[in-house]
Design an enzyme around this catalytic site. Structure first.
Site, mmCIF file in Angstrom:
data_model
loop_
_atom_site.group_PDB
_atom_site.id
_atom_site.type_symbol
_atom_site.label_atom_id
_atom_site.label_comp_id
_atom_site.label_asym_id
_atom_site.label_seq_id
_atom_site.Cartn_x
_atom_site.Cartn_y
_atom_site.Cartn_z
ATOM 1 N N HIS A 103 -6.588 -4.438 -7.814
ATOM 2 C CA HIS A 103 -7.108 -5.478 -6.923
ATOM 3 C C HIS A 103 -8.635 -5.599 -6.920
ATOM 4 O O HIS A 103 -9.269 -5.698 -5.864
ATOM 5 C CB HIS A 103 -6.601 -5.248 -5.498
ATOM 6 C CG HIS A 103 -5.121 -5.494 -5.319
ATOM 7 N ND1 HIS A 103 -4.384 -6.300 -6.151
ATOM 8 C CD2 HIS A 103 -4.236 -5.025 -4.378
ATOM 9 C CE1 HIS A 103 -3.120 -6.331 -5.733
ATOM 10 N NE2 HIS A 103 -3.003 -5.570 -4.677
ATOM 11 N N HIS A 177 -3.183 -12.068 -0.349
ATOM 12 C CA HIS A 177 -2.347 -10.889 -0.120
ATOM 13 C C HIS A 177 -1.850 -10.795 1.328
ATOM 14 O O HIS A 177 -1.862 -9.714 1.929
ATOM 15 C CB HIS A 177 -3.137 -9.638 -0.508
ATOM 16 C CG HIS A 177 -2.297 -8.502 -0.996
ATOM 17 N ND1 HIS A 177 -1.397 -7.838 -0.190
ATOM 18 C CD2 HIS A 177 -2.208 -7.910 -2.208
ATOM 19 C CE1 HIS A 177 -0.810 -6.875 -0.897
ATOM 20 N NE2 HIS A 177 -1.284 -6.900 -2.126
ATOM 21 N N GLU A 314 2.826 -12.722 -3.956
ATOM 22 C CA GLU A 314 1.483 -12.981 -4.455
ATOM 23 C C GLU A 314 1.550 -13.733 -5.775
ATOM 24 O O GLU A 314 1.820 -13.122 -6.807
ATOM 25 C CB GLU A 314 0.754 -11.659 -4.707
ATOM 26 C CG GLU A 314 0.794 -10.657 -3.599
ATOM 27 C CD GLU A 314 0.627 -9.220 -4.118
ATOM 28 O OE1 GLU A 314 -0.250 -8.973 -4.960
ATOM 29 O OE2 GLU A 314 1.408 -8.363 -3.696
HETATM 30 C C1 GLA Z 1 0.032 -4.860 -4.382
HETATM 31 C C2 GLA Z 1 0.662 -3.884 -5.307
HETATM 32 C C3 GLA Z 1 1.287 -2.763 -4.551
HETATM 33 C C4 GLA Z 1 0.330 -2.154 -3.566
HETATM 34 C C5 GLA Z 1 -0.225 -3.240 -2.676
HETATM 35 C C6 GLA Z 1 -1.290 -2.729 -1.761
HETATM 36 O O1 GLA Z 1 0.902 -5.754 -3.866
HETATM 37 O O2 GLA Z 1 1.588 -4.484 -6.156
HETATM 38 O O3 GLA Z 1 1.708 -1.766 -5.456
HETATM 39 O O4 GLA Z 1 -0.698 -1.509 -4.236
HETATM 40 O O5 GLA Z 1 -0.786 -4.250 -3.411
HETATM 41 O O6 GLA Z 1 -0.869 -1.648 -1.020
#
Ligand code: GLA
Length: 350
Positions: A103, A177, A314
């Site tokens: 991210h 997110h 997402e």
């Molecule tokens: C994303 C990832 C997950 C996790 C979340 C945050 O959605 O796919 O594995 O890391 O972010 O906790």
């Protein structure tokens, strides 16, 4: 539009904006990380409730390990071994998720203060967020000018229009997110929600949640959401992919019929009748069933977020695309404009 002080981050004022449409839907968002703080929609009885996870105040969002409600960038999802090679040059990123970069790095777009410009026009009420990420920030090349427009329409849609330009080639993969619980924030887990995904393939992952490169059919597996299915009905199956993901944490390949936004996901909560439809121009959607929530975070109004108390849908390009030339490219070059659109449409089914 209501505007309130939400605090400050390193001397930069942070504001909380309240957007309301003609049906009384209300979205609150802040320019810290572009975070959506609350989304209030009616259930089938007309009762309003907040359907996203988060915190009551800015302090809670400063840490925000689960990335509740935030804009994710420069690169949503994982980049294997926190490195990639582009035009013959290797770039190193911070490993903030085991060996991976997740991210956007340590201080991703979720942790920066964006400039915000409220607007109201014939399509709705909204906010234009802009942020320039400097050449080398979090290890990524090029000055990247990003613009994300949130619009709440009278058709009960919350739309996200992403745009970006760069002065050096760089990977870009932006998403939102928010964690939803259509029964209401803090009301319990999301296992009773019924999900349909417009995807007959997904990108299987290894133990680090990095795609193997295969596009695998969902048919005859617990990842088949081509027909509406309770999320909890197969989540604990001894399926290799569910074990690796600790539940659902997979990128689904959206079945695309035209380049405009197509339906990626249809989510329904049977008790309240609340429905969320996700449309996007992106090739994939990460369905994350909130597996890493473990009861250690206390959010809004004292709600303790236990495992699977929220889920994220997402829209994005596939994880680790910079290391997978066979995946749709995420490389933005000078002179090109990155453009992406996602629509969250809220409704009720009686
Ligand atoms: C994303 C990832 C997950 C996790 C979340 C945050 O959605 O796919 O594995 O890391 O972010 O906790």
């Amino acid at each position: 539009m209501k505007k309130e002080k939400f605090g400050s981050v390193q001397g930069n004022a942070v504001t909380l904006y309240t957007l309301t449409n003609s049906n009384g839907l209300e979205v609150r968002a802040t320019n810290f990380g572009g975070i959506i703080v609350s989304v209030r929609t009616p259930d089938k009885q007309g009762r309003m409730d907040d359907i996203v996870l988060g915190f009551d105040d800015l302090q809670g969002y400063l840490d925000n390990k689960p990335y509740f409600g935030a804009i994710i960038g420069r690169y949503a999802n994982r980049i294997a071994a926190a490195r990639f090679t582009l035009d013959g040059v290797q770039y190193s990123l911070a490993a903030n998720n085991g060996p991976n970069s997740l991210h956007g790095g340590i201080k991703g777009f979720n942790k920066v203060v964006w400039s915000a410009e409220p607007f109201e026009n014939s399509t709705g009420v909204g906010l234009i967020f802009t942020y320039t990420s400097k050449d080398g920030e979090e290890g990524y090349p090029g000055n990247l000018r990003a613009k994300v427009t949130y619009t709440l329409t009278d058709q009960n849609e919350l739309t996200f229009d992403y745009e970006a330009m760069t002065d050096k080639a760089t990977p870009v993969n932006l998403t939102q997110h928010s964690y939803f619980n259509l029964a209401g924030d803090g009301r319990g887990d999301i296992l009773g929600h019924e999900l349909t995904l417009n995807a007959d393939r997904f990108t299987p992952v290894d133990k680090n949640l990095i795609p193997t490169g295969e596009l695998r059919a969902v048919k005859n597996s617990p990842l088949d959401f081509t027909k509406s299915t309770r999320i909890g009905s197969r989540i604990n199956d001894k399926d290799e992919q569910l074990v690796l993901g600790h539940g659902y944490d997979h990128n689904f390949v959206i079945h695309r019929t035209d380049p405009g936004p197509v339906l990626a996901a249809h989510l329904r909560e049977p008790q309240t009748g609340r429905v969320l439809d996700v449309y996007t121009t992106e090739p994939g959607v990460q369905f994350y069933s909130g597996n890493f929530l473990d009861g250690t975070i206390t959010g809004k109004q004292g709600h303790v977020y236990k495992q699977r108390f929220g889920l994220a849908l997402e829209p994005q390009h596939f994880p680790d695309s910079p290391n997978h030339p066979e995946f749709p490219s995420t490389i933005l070059r000078p002179g090109q404009v990155y453009q992406s659109r996602t629509v969250y449409k809220f409704s009720v089914e009686k």
